[in-house]
Design a protein around this motif. Structure first.
Motif, PDB file in Angstrom:
ATOM      1  N   PRO A 148       2.198   1.754  -8.101  1.00  0.00           N
ATOM      2  CA  PRO A 148       2.440   2.442  -9.377  1.00  0.00           C
ATOM      3  C   PRO A 148       1.823   3.830  -9.449  1.00  0.00           C
ATOM      4  O   PRO A 148       2.344   4.702 -10.131  1.00  0.00           O
ATOM      5  CB  PRO A 148       1.806   1.498 -10.406  1.00  0.00           C
ATOM      6  CG  PRO A 148       1.805   0.153  -9.760  1.00  0.00           C
ATOM      7  CD  PRO A 148       1.572   0.423  -8.297  1.00  0.00           C
ATOM      8  N   ALA A 149       0.686   4.035  -8.760  1.00  0.00           N
ATOM      9  CA  ALA A 149       0.015   5.330  -8.904  1.00  0.00           C
ATOM     10  C   ALA A 149      -0.764   5.735  -7.655  1.00  0.00           C
ATOM     11  O   ALA A 149      -1.772   6.421  -7.758  1.00  0.00           O
ATOM     12  CB  ALA A 149      -0.918   5.305 -10.111  1.00  0.00           C
ATOM     13  N   GLY A 150      -0.331   5.282  -6.481  1.00  0.00           N
ATOM     14  CA  GLY A 150      -0.941   5.744  -5.260  1.00  0.00           C
ATOM     15  C   GLY A 150      -1.965   4.820  -4.636  1.00  0.00           C
ATOM     16  O   GLY A 150      -2.364   5.018  -3.489  1.00  0.00           O
ATOM     17  N   ARG A 151      -2.433   3.817  -5.363  1.00  0.00           N
ATOM     18  CA  ARG A 151      -3.393   2.865  -4.828  1.00  0.00           C
ATOM     19  C   ARG A 151      -2.812   1.459  -4.930  1.00  0.00           C
ATOM     20  O   ARG A 151      -2.120   1.129  -5.906  1.00  0.00           O
ATOM     21  CB  ARG A 151      -4.715   2.922  -5.605  1.00  0.00           C
ATOM     22  CG  ARG A 151      -5.427   4.246  -5.555  1.00  0.00           C
ATOM     23  CD  ARG A 151      -5.988   4.557  -4.199  1.00  0.00           C
ATOM     24  NE  ARG A 151      -7.079   3.637  -3.830  1.00  0.00           N
ATOM     25  CZ  ARG A 151      -7.696   3.669  -2.673  1.00  0.00           C
ATOM     26  NH1 ARG A 151      -7.329   4.539  -1.738  1.00  0.00           N
ATOM     27  NH2 ARG A 151      -8.668   2.814  -2.404  1.00  0.00           N
ATOM     28  N   ALA A 152      -3.111   0.610  -3.940  1.00  0.00           N
ATOM     29  CA  ALA A 152      -2.665  -0.778  -4.010  1.00  0.00           C
ATOM     30  C   ALA A 152      -3.273  -1.455  -5.233  1.00  0.00           C
ATOM     31  O   ALA A 152      -4.445  -1.220  -5.573  1.00  0.00           O
ATOM     32  CB  ALA A 152      -3.070  -1.523  -2.748  1.00  0.00           C
ATOM     33  N   VAL A 153      -2.495  -2.294  -5.907  1.00  0.00           N
ATOM     34  CA  VAL A 153      -2.951  -2.937  -7.143  1.00  0.00           C
ATOM     35  C   VAL A 153      -2.876  -4.453  -7.005  1.00  0.00           C
ATOM     36  O   VAL A 153      -2.116  -4.992  -6.201  1.00  0.00           O
ATOM     37  CB  VAL A 153      -2.110  -2.486  -8.362  1.00  0.00           C
ATOM     38  CG1 VAL A 153      -2.152  -0.973  -8.513  1.00  0.00           C
ATOM     39  CG2 VAL A 153      -0.667  -2.978  -8.254  1.00  0.00           C
ATOM     40  N   SER A 154      -3.671  -5.122  -7.815  1.00  0.00           N
ATOM     41  CA  SER A 154      -3.614  -6.578  -7.871  1.00  0.00           C
ATOM     42  C   SER A 154      -2.270  -7.025  -8.436  1.00  0.00           C
ATOM     43  O   SER A 154      -1.782  -6.482  -9.429  1.00  0.00           O
ATOM     44  CB  SER A 154      -4.751  -7.108  -8.745  1.00  0.00           C
ATOM     45  OG  SER A 154      -4.604  -8.494  -8.963  1.00  0.00           O
ATOM     46  N   MET A 155      -1.699  -8.049  -7.810  1.00  0.00           N
ATOM     47  CA  MET A 155      -0.441  -8.598  -8.297  1.00  0.00           C
ATOM     48  C   MET A 155      -0.648  -9.646  -9.388  1.00  0.00           C
ATOM     49  O   MET A 155       0.321 -10.175  -9.931  1.00  0.00           O
ATOM     50  CB  MET A 155       0.320  -9.219  -7.124  1.00  0.00           C
ATOM     51  CG  MET A 155       0.685  -8.239  -6.018  1.00  0.00           C
ATOM     52  SD  MET A 155       1.782  -6.915  -6.578  1.00  0.00           S
ATOM     53  CE  MET A 155       3.289  -7.839  -6.887  1.00  0.00           C
ATOM     54  N   VAL A 156      -1.894  -9.939  -9.723  1.00  0.00           N
ATOM     55  CA  VAL A 156      -2.191 -10.954 -10.740  1.00  0.00           C
ATOM     56  C   VAL A 156      -2.005 -10.354 -12.124  1.00  0.00           C
ATOM     57  O   VAL A 156      -2.508  -9.267 -12.415  1.00  0.00           O
ATOM     58  CB  VAL A 156      -3.628 -11.477 -10.581  1.00  0.00           C
ATOM     59  CG1 VAL A 156      -3.939 -12.532 -11.644  1.00  0.00           C
ATOM     60  CG2 VAL A 156      -3.857 -12.040  -9.181  1.00  0.00           C
ATOM     61  N   ASP A 157      -1.289 -11.064 -12.990  1.00  0.00           N
ATOM     62  CA  ASP A 157      -1.179 -10.687 -14.399  1.00  0.00           C
ATOM     63  C   ASP A 157      -2.433 -11.208 -15.103  1.00  0.00           C
ATOM     64  O   ASP A 157      -2.586 -12.410 -15.326  1.00  0.00           O
ATOM     65  CB  ASP A 157       0.078 -11.288 -15.010  1.00  0.00           C
ATOM     66  CG  ASP A 157       0.289 -10.859 -16.463  1.00  0.00           C
ATOM     67  OD1 ASP A 157      -0.648 -10.304 -17.074  1.00  0.00           O
ATOM     68  OD2 ASP A 157       1.397 -11.115 -16.988  1.00  0.00           O
TER      69      ASP A 157
ATOM     70  N   LEU B 221     -13.812  15.495   5.305  1.00  0.00           N
ATOM     71  CA  LEU B 221     -13.843  14.265   6.086  1.00  0.00           C
ATOM     72  C   LEU B 221     -12.548  13.464   5.948  1.00  0.00           C
ATOM     73  O   LEU B 221     -12.315  12.539   6.703  1.00  0.00           O
ATOM     74  CB  LEU B 221     -15.031  13.394   5.664  1.00  0.00           C
ATOM     75  CG  LEU B 221     -16.397  13.857   6.148  1.00  0.00           C
ATOM     76  CD1 LEU B 221     -17.481  12.918   5.657  1.00  0.00           C
ATOM     77  CD2 LEU B 221     -16.426  13.932   7.676  1.00  0.00           C
ATOM     78  N   GLY B 222     -11.715  13.803   4.969  1.00  0.00           N
ATOM     79  CA  GLY B 222     -10.425  13.140   4.864  1.00  0.00           C
ATOM     80  C   GLY B 222     -10.489  11.838   4.071  1.00  0.00           C
ATOM     81  O   GLY B 222     -11.520  11.460   3.522  1.00  0.00           O
ATOM     82  N   GLN B 223      -9.361  11.141   4.036  1.00  0.00           N
ATOM     83  CA  GLN B 223      -9.201   9.917   3.263  1.00  0.00           C
ATOM     84  C   GLN B 223      -9.151   8.705   4.189  1.00  0.00           C
ATOM     85  O   GLN B 223      -8.270   8.615   5.052  1.00  0.00           O
ATOM     86  CB  GLN B 223      -7.906   9.975   2.429  1.00  0.00           C
ATOM     87  CG  GLN B 223      -7.928  11.015   1.313  1.00  0.00           C
ATOM     88  CD  GLN B 223      -8.781  10.583   0.150  1.00  0.00           C
ATOM     89  OE1 GLN B 223      -9.136   9.422   0.002  1.00  0.00           O
ATOM     90  NE2 GLN B 223      -9.121  11.542  -0.718  1.00  0.00           N
ATOM     91  N   PRO B 224     -10.070   7.748   4.050  1.00  0.00           N
ATOM     92  CA  PRO B 224     -10.022   6.550   4.892  1.00  0.00           C
ATOM     93  C   PRO B 224      -8.706   5.791   4.794  1.00  0.00           C
ATOM     94  O   PRO B 224      -8.274   5.166   5.766  1.00  0.00           O
ATOM     95  CB  PRO B 224     -11.193   5.709   4.366  1.00  0.00           C
ATOM     96  CG  PRO B 224     -12.150   6.706   3.799  1.00  0.00           C
ATOM     97  CD  PRO B 224     -11.284   7.779   3.203  1.00  0.00           C
ATOM     98  N   GLN B 225      -8.045   5.849   3.627  1.00  0.00           N
ATOM     99  CA  GLN B 225      -6.775   5.141   3.484  1.00  0.00           C
ATOM    100  C   GLN B 225      -5.745   5.652   4.484  1.00  0.00           C
ATOM    101  O   GLN B 225      -4.919   4.881   4.984  1.00  0.00           O
ATOM    102  CB  GLN B 225      -6.242   5.303   2.057  1.00  0.00           C
ATOM    103  CG  GLN B 225      -4.965   4.513   1.771  1.00  0.00           C
ATOM    104  CD  GLN B 225      -5.193   3.021   1.775  1.00  0.00           C
ATOM    105  OE1 GLN B 225      -6.125   2.538   1.148  1.00  0.00           O
ATOM    106  NE2 GLN B 225      -4.332   2.278   2.460  1.00  0.00           N
TER     107      GLN B 225
ATOM    108  N   ILE C 259       0.814  -1.209   0.000  1.00  0.00           N
ATOM    109  CA  ILE C 259       0.000   0.000   0.000  1.00  0.00           C
ATOM    110  C   ILE C 259       0.851   1.264   0.000  1.00  0.00           C
ATOM    111  O   ILE C 259       0.320   2.357  -0.215  1.00  0.00           O
ATOM    112  CB  ILE C 259      -0.977   0.024   1.195  1.00  0.00           C
ATOM    113  CG1 ILE C 259      -0.222   0.074   2.530  1.00  0.00           C
ATOM    114  CG2 ILE C 259      -1.904  -1.175   1.151  1.00  0.00           C
ATOM    115  CD1 ILE C 259      -1.133   0.273   3.724  1.00  0.00           C
ATOM    116  N   ASP C 260       2.147   1.132   0.231  1.00  0.00           N
ATOM    117  CA  ASP C 260       3.014   2.309   0.276  1.00  0.00           C
ATOM    118  C   ASP C 260       3.981   2.363  -0.904  1.00  0.00           C
ATOM    119  O   ASP C 260       4.672   3.364  -1.088  1.00  0.00           O
ATOM    120  CB  ASP C 260       3.805   2.348   1.584  1.00  0.00           C
ATOM    121  CG  ASP C 260       4.692   1.124   1.773  1.00  0.00           C
ATOM    122  OD1 ASP C 260       4.336   0.049   1.238  1.00  0.00           O
ATOM    123  OD2 ASP C 260       5.733   1.234   2.449  1.00  0.00           O
ATOM    124  N   ASN C 261       4.048   1.330  -1.693  1.00  0.00           N
ATOM    125  CA  ASN C 261       4.911   1.285  -2.876  1.00  0.00           C
ATOM    126  C   ASN C 261       4.015   0.847  -4.032  1.00  0.00           C
ATOM    127  O   ASN C 261       3.846  -0.335  -4.297  1.00  0.00           O
ATOM    128  CB  ASN C 261       6.051   0.288  -2.666  1.00  0.00           C
ATOM    129  CG  ASN C 261       6.894   0.092  -3.926  1.00  0.00           C
ATOM    130  OD1 ASN C 261       7.032   1.004  -4.743  1.00  0.00           O
ATOM    131  ND2 ASN C 261       7.430  -1.114  -4.101  1.00  0.00           N
TER     132      ASN C 261
END
Length: 346
Positions: free
Chosen positions: A203-212, A273-277, A199-201
């Motif tokens: 590609p563009a700020g959001r966690a991504v699926s590791m599945v190809d 209200l801010g960001q839940p993340q 969640i901290d590394n």
């Protein structure tokens, strides 16, 4: 491996389609969005846009139209690896497999024109470009009437690309302006079956699926099969749009040699209200590594103060003294934010 040879080609074909709606006007669109808790597609919603019409003539006509509207500023551009089949993702060391630079839009477009028809060309991608900040009149000429919503208007420009499944906190109306886009979408609760990365590394700020998605490894990611059972897919042509409710997962592919997407993000809750993340990140730092009995205590505290009946923790406190336990306002949220900043800076 070409798309037709991909293990996912037959799976894409077997997926349920994203439902389609007929939208007559802005009032109908507003009502459809307010009533929807799942994605839907509107064919031809923005077919009359000047950008769409330019793209139907040629990719170069679309680039010329955009270049004429640009402001004389540097644009951020990502350039991937040749032979990556357009996938902008991690490399084997979990660093990004693309480099990020800046350049003037005509120069970037010139490079795209020189490679867009080359097989295995490196993907070139301009992601989430603010339309008002980087173009003059583009958002006004290419516009969807979404009423009084507070919109963030972005444009995404690139060659053939594959963007890993991710979700966004705001609601999203995404319009295919040039080329073709494939969206594969999953309900919110499928996050466990998508095998999310850090969640901290990201590609563009959001966690991504590791599945190809073009070559899934079901031994490494066995629960991905369950995610596919809930997946929906659509291919958008120029002028088509898809509505994505908040937090729905979506894997996005630019299928043509040159593609342009325009999207609108908005929140149904105030931005203060801010960001839940941010709360999740802080909880990982401060709670996850505690002993099990202490974690259980804090789980109960979150249920009491956050997820349970909001009246319960404040009912015994005089109304004028409830502070942030009372219904939040912009002022009380600001005070709480200031308190958090002071605590985090210690």
């Amino acid at each position: 491996m070409t798309e037709g040879d991909s293990p996912m080609s037959s799976i894409f074909a077997a997926m349920a389609p994203v439902p389609e709606r007929t939208i007559a006007d802005a009032t109908t669109l507003d009502a459809a969005i307010r009533a929807a808790d799942t994605p839907f597609v509107v064919r031809g919603l923005v077919l009359d846009w000047p950008l769409v019409q330019a793209g139907l003539k040629s990719a170069q006509a679309a680039r010329d139209y955009l270049a004429a509207k640009r402001k004389d500023v540097a644009f951020t551009v990502s350039v991937g690896e040749a032979g990556s089949n357009g996938r902008l993702f991690y490399d084997d060391a979990m660093a990004m497999n693309f480099r990020v630079g800046r350049g003037k839009l005509p120069d970037i477009f010139g490079h795209i024109a020189s490679i867009e028809n080359q097989p295995d060309a490196p993907p070139v991608y301009l992601a989430s470009i603010d339309m008002d900040g980087f173009f003059t009149g583009l958002a006004d000429e290419n516009h969807v009437d979404l009423g009084d919503r507070d919109l963030l208007k972005s444009i995404w420009i690139g060659t053939r690309t594959r963007i890993a499944a991710h979700n966004d906190f705001p609601q999203n109306l995404a319009c295919c302006a040039v080329g073709r886009r494939r969206f594969t979408v999953f309900p919110r609760e499928q996050f466990r079956n998508l095998y999310l990365g850090p969640i901290d590394n990201t590609p563009a700020g959001r966690a991504v699926s590791m599945v190809d998605f073009h070559d899934p490894d079901f031994q490494q990611h066995p629960r991905f099969g369950e995610a596919l059972a809930h997946a929906q897919m659509v291919e958008l042509e120029p002028g088509d749009a898809i509505y994505l409710p908040s937090l729905w997962w979506h894997h996005v592919e630019g299928l043509a040699p040159f593609n342009v997407l325009v999207n609108y993000w908005w929140r149904d809750t105030p931005r203060w209200l801010g960001q839940p993340q941010d709360a999740l990140n802080h909880a990982i730092m401060s709670i996850r590594e505690l002993p099990a009995d202490e974690r259980a205590y804090w789980r109960d505290m979150f249920d009491y103060y956050v997820f349970g009946d909001p009246e319960l923790p404040r009912a015994h406190i005089p109304e004028g003294a409830q502070s942030v336990l009372g219904p939040l306002t912009a002022d009380s949220a600001g005070r709480l934010r200031g308190f958090l900043l002071r605590q985090l800076s210690k």
